[in-house]
Design an enzyme around this catalytic site. Structure first.
Site, PDB file in Angstrom:
ATOM      1  CG  ASN A   9      12.352  -2.881   5.538  1.00  0.00           C
ATOM      2  OD1 ASN A   9      12.953  -3.904   5.205  1.00  0.00           O
ATOM      3  ND2 ASN A   9      11.587  -2.810   6.627  1.00  0.00           N
ATOM      4  CE  LYS A  11       8.327  -3.989   5.666  1.00  0.00           C
ATOM      5  NZ  LYS A  11       7.035  -3.758   6.247  1.00  0.00           N
ATOM      6  CG  HIS A  97      10.609  -3.121  10.945  1.00  0.00           C
ATOM      7  ND1 HIS A  97       9.436  -3.834  10.962  1.00  0.00           N
ATOM      8  CD2 HIS A  97      10.488  -2.206   9.956  1.00  0.00           C
ATOM      9  CE1 HIS A  97       8.643  -3.356  10.012  1.00  0.00           C
ATOM     10  NE2 HIS A  97       9.254  -2.371   9.395  1.00  0.00           N
ATOM     11  CD  GLU A  99       7.256  -6.028   9.025  1.00  0.00           C
ATOM     12  OE1 GLU A  99       8.335  -6.288   8.473  1.00  0.00           O
ATOM     13  OE2 GLU A  99       6.381  -5.298   8.500  1.00  0.00           O
ATOM     14  CD  GLU A 169       8.977   1.904   9.838  1.00  0.00           C
ATOM     15  OE1 GLU A 169       9.021   2.163   8.638  1.00  0.00           O
ATOM     16  OE2 GLU A 169       9.116   0.760  10.286  1.00  0.00           O
ATOM     17  N   GLY A 175       2.176  -1.346   6.070  1.00  0.00           N
ATOM     18  CA  GLY A 175       1.606  -2.340   5.158  1.00  0.00           C
ATOM     19  C   GLY A 175       0.088  -2.348   5.129  1.00  0.00           C
ATOM     20  CB  SER A 215       0.835   3.109   4.214  1.00  0.00           C
ATOM     21  OG  SER A 215       0.484   1.793   4.624  1.00  0.00           O
TER      22      SER A 215
HETATM   23  P1  PGA Z   1       5.217  -0.082   4.335  1.00  0.00           P
HETATM   24  O1  PGA Z   1       6.358  -0.575   5.363  1.00  0.00           O
HETATM   25  O2  PGA Z   1       5.802   1.084   3.578  1.00  0.00           O
HETATM   26  O3  PGA Z   1       4.962  -1.270   3.440  1.00  0.00           O
HETATM   27  O4  PGA Z   1       4.033   0.301   5.144  1.00  0.00           O
HETATM   28  C1  PGA Z   1       7.197   0.330   6.016  1.00  0.00           C
HETATM   29  C2  PGA Z   1       8.154  -0.417   6.905  1.00  0.00           C
HETATM   30  O5  PGA Z   1       7.751  -1.451   7.458  1.00  0.00           O
HETATM   31  O6  PGA Z   1       9.327  -0.022   7.086  1.00  0.00           O
END
Ligand code: PGA
Length: 252
Positions: A9, A11, A97, A99, A169, A175, A215
């Site tokens: 992803n 983003k 997601h 976000e 997740e 992140g 992460s």
């Molecule tokens: P990350 O994000 O691997 O940077 O923690 C995962 C995601 O948001 O799908």
């Protein structure tokens, strides 16, 4: 069908040239070696999907979008429809997601509509669920995830659901560098499969691909993917470097 998937992803990252470099970087790294039974999915910003699907077709990986509109078509300035995404050759779409939930106010009912819209246009939804830190600390994580699953998937029968991929997740891991432990991931994935079995039946639950995200990187992917209910990963930060991303693909 239950598959092993590693999805990246991106983003809101990369300019056109950078996206091109990363796509060809992934393609090159995959040529050097990859497990045959792992599907690789790259989810760049929608603007780059056509470019991405061109590279993907040549190099045996798949592409997905990061969102879509719940509407079919029409006067929705700035939105991108499922049909548009599918017409680029993309096969997947990330939905729900955290976000999108946190910054854009998306709730399970809306996400449910988006899932149905994706399926209508033969896109495979990667439905993201997961609790925030306070919910885990209060011991409410199972309850939260169960509710997210039951509300967003409520409009589907077992046949329609069989196309859906789930991504667990935990929001506190996204992140942050704070990955769920392999035990925490396995425990939640097994729970998700149980919830799916009670809703759609045991065979459907067994066949569901459940990814871990948060992460996940080249250093911890192997331990996470070794769990019986973890079928791969949804990778954010570590999908922005071709070498790191392909190392994760090779972690099975
Ligand atoms: P990350 O994000 O691997 O940077 O923690 C995962 C995601 O948001 O799908």
């Amino acid at each position: 069908m239950r598959k092993k998937i590693v999805a990246g992803n991106w983003k809101m990252n990369k300019t056109f040239k950078e996206a091109e470099d990363l796509l060809f970087g992934i393609a090159d790294a995959l040529i050097s070696g990859r497990p045959e039974d792992v599907e690789v999915v790259v989810c760049p910003p929608a603007l780059y999907l056509e470019l991405a699907t061109d590279v993907a077709t040549e190099h045996d990986f798949s592409c997905g979008a990061q969102n879509l509109s719940e509407h079919e078509a029409g006067a929705y300035t700035g939105e991108i429809s499922a049909a548009m995404i599918r017409s680029t050759g993309a096969e997947y779409v990330i939905l729900g997601h955290s976000e999108r939930r946190i910054y854009f106010g998306e709730h399970d009912q809306l996400i449910g509509k988006k899932i149905q819209q994706a399926l209508r246009h033969e896109l495979i939804p990667i439905y993201c669920c997961g609790e925030v830190l306070e919910e885990r600390e209060a011991g409410r994580h199972f309850q939260v995830v169960e509710k997210q699953l039951s509300e967003a998937l409520s409009g589907l029968d077992a046949g329609a659901f069989s196309k859906v991929v789930i991504a667990y997740e935990p929001v506190w891991a996204i992140g942050t560098g704070r990955t769920a432990s392999p035990e925490q991931a396995q425990e939640m994935h097994a729970f998700i499969r149980k919830v799916l079995a009670s809703r759609f039946g045991e065979p459907a639950a067994d066949d569901t691909t459940i990814l871990y995200g948060g992460s996940c990187n080249a250093a911890n992917a192997r331990e996470l993917f070794a769990n019986p209910d973890v079928d791969g990963g949804l990778i954010g930060g570590a999908s922005l470097k071709a070498e790191d991303f392909v190392k994760i693909v090779n972690s099975f």
